[in-house]
Motif scaffolding. Structure first.
Motif, PDB file in Angstrom:
ATOM      1  N   GLN A  25      50.062  56.159  33.311  1.00  0.00           N
ATOM      2  CA  GLN A  25      50.665  57.221  32.514  1.00  0.00           C
ATOM      3  C   GLN A  25      51.158  56.683  31.175  1.00  0.00           C
ATOM      4  O   GLN A  25      50.928  57.301  30.130  1.00  0.00           O
ATOM      5  N   LEU A  28      48.181  56.033  28.887  1.00  0.00           N
ATOM      6  CA  LEU A  28      47.661  57.294  28.365  1.00  0.00           C
ATOM      7  C   LEU A  28      48.543  57.818  27.241  1.00  0.00           C
ATOM      8  O   LEU A  28      48.053  58.217  26.178  1.00  0.00           O
ATOM      9  N   LYS A  31      48.037  55.739  24.072  1.00  0.00           N
ATOM     10  CA  LYS A  31      46.788  56.083  23.390  1.00  0.00           C
ATOM     11  C   LYS A  31      46.896  57.434  22.681  1.00  0.00           C
ATOM     12  O   LYS A  31      46.455  57.585  21.539  1.00  0.00           O
TER      13      LYS A  31
END
Length: 76
Positions: A25, A28, A31
């Protein structure tokens, strides 16, 4: 009624995510934050958090129902 009971049980159990889930998580979110502007990022992060919690609740519900079915089949 069955859904209410499982939701009540799930909501009263302190939830801990696995270390792998937490790291995935965070990767992500890192990013996403690098490719999305700040004012667009927050709503996306909030929506992802909501989706994660719904998926966790649904998986708990499925496991709970299957566990009850198994117990009932053992009682026959």
């Amino acid at each position: 009624m069955e859904r209410y009971i499982t939701d009540a049980i799930y909501n009263n159990i302190p939830q801990r995510k696995s270390v792998e889930m937490e790291l995935a998580q965070k990767r992500l979110y890192t990013k996403l934050s690098s490719v999305i502007s700040g004012n667009e990022y927050l709503p996306i992060e909030e929506e992802l958090n909501r989706i994660y919690s719904e998926v966790e609740k649904e998986l708990f519900y499925c496991g709970f129902v299957e566990g009850i079915r198994f117990l009932i089949s053992c009682m026959k």
